[in-house]
Motif scaffolding. Structure first.
Motif, mmCIF file in Angstrom:
data_model
loop_
_atom_site.group_PDB
_atom_site.id
_atom_site.type_symbol
_atom_site.label_atom_id
_atom_site.label_comp_id
_atom_site.label_asym_id
_atom_site.label_seq_id
_atom_site.Cartn_x
_atom_site.Cartn_y
_atom_site.Cartn_z
ATOM 1 N N LEU A 227 0.803 -1.162 0.012
ATOM 2 C CA LEU A 227 0.102 -0.014 0.006
ATOM 3 C C LEU A 227 1.630 1.093 0.709
ATOM 4 O O LEU A 227 0.900 2.174 -1.014
ATOM 5 C CB LEU A 227 -1.225 -0.473 1.146
ATOM 6 C CG LEU A 227 -1.934 1.222 1.118
ATOM 7 C CD1 LEU A 227 -2.659 1.150 0.626
ATOM 8 C CD2 LEU A 227 -2.852 1.099 3.003
ATOM 9 N N GLN A 228 2.357 1.396 1.398
ATOM 10 C CA GLN A 228 3.196 2.368 0.898
ATOM 11 C C GLN A 228 3.178 2.098 -0.913
ATOM 12 O O GLN A 228 4.054 3.567 -1.152
ATOM 13 C CB GLN A 228 3.947 2.211 1.757
ATOM 14 C CG GLN A 228 2.957 2.688 3.280
ATOM 15 C CD GLN A 228 4.280 1.947 4.374
ATOM 16 O OE1 GLN A 228 5.484 2.374 4.480
ATOM 17 N NE2 GLN A 228 3.647 1.107 5.381
ATOM 18 N N GLU A 229 4.097 1.163 -1.373
ATOM 19 C CA GLU A 229 4.876 1.522 -2.163
ATOM 20 C C GLU A 229 3.882 2.036 -3.523
ATOM 21 O O GLU A 229 4.912 2.600 -4.566
ATOM 22 C CB GLU A 229 5.224 -0.071 -2.340
ATOM 23 C CG GLU A 229 6.521 -0.603 -1.285
ATOM 24 C CD GLU A 229 6.592 -1.975 -1.824
ATOM 25 O OE1 GLU A 229 6.383 -2.377 -2.573
ATOM 26 O OE2 GLU A 229 8.081 -2.330 -1.108
ATOM 27 N N GLU A 289 -8.154 5.302 7.531
ATOM 28 C CA GLU A 289 -7.778 6.800 7.666
ATOM 29 C C GLU A 289 -7.183 6.820 6.235
ATOM 30 O O GLU A 289 -7.483 7.659 5.445
ATOM 31 C CB GLU A 289 -7.089 7.213 9.255
ATOM 32 C CG GLU A 289 -7.149 9.258 8.228
ATOM 33 C CD GLU A 289 -6.500 9.428 9.495
ATOM 34 O OE1 GLU A 289 -6.158 10.824 9.898
ATOM 35 O OE2 GLU A 289 -5.910 8.946 10.301
ATOM 36 N N PHE A 290 -5.823 6.127 5.955
ATOM 37 C CA PHE A 290 -5.077 6.481 5.183
ATOM 38 C C PHE A 290 -6.066 5.909 3.516
ATOM 39 O O PHE A 290 -5.249 6.674 2.546
ATOM 40 C CB PHE A 290 -4.249 5.407 4.884
ATOM 41 C CG PHE A 290 -3.123 5.342 4.616
ATOM 42 C CD1 PHE A 290 -1.548 6.201 4.692
ATOM 43 C CD2 PHE A 290 -2.506 4.856 2.967
ATOM 44 C CE1 PHE A 290 -1.184 6.875 3.551
ATOM 45 C CE2 PHE A 290 -1.455 4.885 2.461
ATOM 46 C CZ PHE A 290 -0.436 6.150 2.281
ATOM 47 N N ARG A 291 -6.700 4.879 3.684
ATOM 48 C CA ARG A 291 -7.862 4.488 2.688
ATOM 49 C C ARG A 291 -8.619 5.764 2.132
ATOM 50 O O ARG A 291 -9.115 6.172 0.809
ATOM 51 C CB ARG A 291 -8.050 2.942 2.702
ATOM 52 C CG ARG A 291 -7.115 1.795 2.660
ATOM 53 C CD ARG A 291 -7.710 0.776 3.128
ATOM 54 N NE ARG A 291 -6.483 -0.887 2.656
ATOM 55 C CZ ARG A 291 -6.113 -0.686 1.161
ATOM 56 N NH1 ARG A 291 -6.651 0.164 0.374
ATOM 57 N NH2 ARG A 291 -5.589 -1.475 1.383
ATOM 58 N N THR A 296 -10.543 9.915 -1.034
ATOM 59 C CA THR A 296 -10.788 11.364 -1.586
ATOM 60 C C THR A 296 -10.069 11.902 -2.836
ATOM 61 O O THR A 296 -10.576 13.031 -3.712
ATOM 62 C CB THR A 296 -10.812 12.153 -0.436
ATOM 63 O OG1 THR A 296 -11.536 12.035 0.596
ATOM 64 C CG2 THR A 296 -11.505 13.550 -0.683
ATOM 65 N N LEU A 297 -8.878 11.895 -2.929
ATOM 66 C CA LEU A 297 -8.171 12.213 -4.084
ATOM 67 C C LEU A 297 -8.376 11.268 -5.141
ATOM 68 O O LEU A 297 -8.140 12.176 -6.143
ATOM 69 C CB LEU A 297 -6.602 11.460 -3.759
ATOM 70 C CG LEU A 297 -4.733 11.442 -4.859
ATOM 71 C CD1 LEU A 297 -4.859 12.787 -4.896
ATOM 72 C CD2 LEU A 297 -4.008 11.025 -4.338
ATOM 73 N N MET A 298 -8.465 10.079 -4.942
ATOM 74 C CA MET A 298 -9.092 9.171 -6.098
ATOM 75 C C MET A 298 -10.136 10.093 -7.171
ATOM 76 O O MET A 298 -10.367 9.845 -8.200
ATOM 77 C CB MET A 298 -9.792 7.820 -6.250
ATOM 78 C CG MET A 298 -9.857 7.294 -7.560
ATOM 79 S SD MET A 298 -10.471 5.034 -7.044
ATOM 80 C CE MET A 298 -11.644 5.093 -6.014
#
Length: 346
Positions: A227-229, A289-291, A296-298
């Motif tokens: 996910l981070q990558e 929270e990260f997802r 929102t960005l997507m």
């Protein structure tokens, strides 16, 4: 703070793409040397056509490298190989037949390298496979060139050995094989057959497709590290894309797209950059929270993509010639390459 993408497999693909570009430059130089050494009008015509294909394919490889987004240098082995090959093709100790044979083997190696990069991309990530899709054109044409070189080898080899002309039966088989390969390639070859570069809409759409694919990969993975990558790659790709558009595309379209609509694109990308930095500074281990922030960005990026691919692309088609669209693509690609190199340096 999220991790940046540092995947050895992705880095290896970047190096293989750099190898591919280095060998393509060598192939072009060899085409030119063979043309200078050959006095047969028929073979010269075929070599000249091959040279034009190879110059166009170099542009496609450069496009793929920029779309992939991980700049690299050719491997030490490729640097050694190109130096040795240059000596082989420049020397007088090899006949034209032997030089053509060396060239045919190089084409075979180039074809296999392109295929292996494609196969590796299928294993490593769907976003990579999207980025390197134009490479299929190079793979198919390199394979078609091999068939043409077989016919040249027969003609030149028989002439050198006997002083007489070979029977021309092989040329018919070569024509059939080349036609069959072109049929397999289908619209890919047709799309790029007369272009050294793609137009600006095609390049922007390739970026959009890669971005959408990374969003899909983010949504599908359960691995916190992946996910981070994936976000690390998305972060670099979106910033590079946005900056290149702001340097090249938006200033060129403002006069006919309008101040208001163009400024809206700038504002949307400013908000996108703010969201990227917010996500980058957040804790990726707080998965929900990260997802949520990525979702929102997507949504914001999706709205921006839809505007560009509808009204902006239509305005470009209406107001720009093919040459202007291809020139914009060349400048866009150069800007992305410069930005990527700056990111590596940082």
């Amino acid at each position: 703070m999220v991790a940046t993408l540092d995947d050895t497999k992705r880095t290896a693909i970047g190096e293989r793409l750099a190898d591919l570009k280095a060998v393509q430059n060598l192939i072009i130089a060899n085409d030119q040397k063979l043309l200078a050494a050959c006095h047969d009008a028929d073979i010269r015509d075929r070599l000249q056509n091959m040279l034009q294909d190879d110059q166009k394919n170099l542009g496609i490889i450069e496009t793929v490298i920029v779309q992939y987004g991980i700049p690299s240098e050719p491997s030490a082995a490729t640097k050694t190989f190109t130096q040795q090959s240059e000596q082989t093709m420049a020397g007088d100790e090899f006949t034209l037949y032997q030089k053509l044979l060396h060239h045919e083997l190089m084409k075979h190696g180039q074809t296999m390298s392109g295929i292996m990069i494609h196969k590796a991309a299928q294993v490593v990530g769907a976003d990579i496979e999207v980025a390197i899709t134009p490479l299929n054109t190079v793979n198919f044409e390199s394979r078609a060139h091999q068939e043409q070189l077989k016919g040249m080898l027969e003609q030149v080899g028989v002439r050198e050995m006997t002083g007489k002309e070979a029977k021309q039966g092989l040329w018919a088989r070569v024509q059939d094989a080349t036609a069959a390969l072109s049929g397999i390639a289908g619209s890919i070859l047709t799309q790029n057959s007369n272009k050294e570069d793609m137009n600006i809409q095609t390049l922007i759409r390739l970026d959009h497709n890669k971005t959408n694919t990374i969003f899909t990969e983010i949504g599908a993975t359960k691995d916190p590290q992946k996910l981070q990558e994936y976000f690390g790659q998305l972060y670099k790709d979106l910033l590079t894309h946005a900056q290149a558009e702001e340097e090249v595309v938006y200033p060129n379209v403002r006069s006919f797209y309008g101040d208001g609509d163009t400024q809206e694109l700038y504002d949307e990308q400013a908000e996108m950059k703010r969201m990227l930095d917010e996500i980058k500074a957040s804790d990726p281990h707080a998965a929900d929270e990260f997802r949520s922030k990525i979702k929102t960005l997507m949504d914001a990026v999706g709205d921006h993509i839809r505007q560009e691919e509808s009204t902006l692309f239509a305005a470009i088609d209406k107001n720009c010639s093919s040459e202007q669209k291809e020139q914009m693509a060349t400048e866009f690609k150069a800007a992305k390459s410069k930005i990527q190199q700056q990111m590596v340096a940082m």
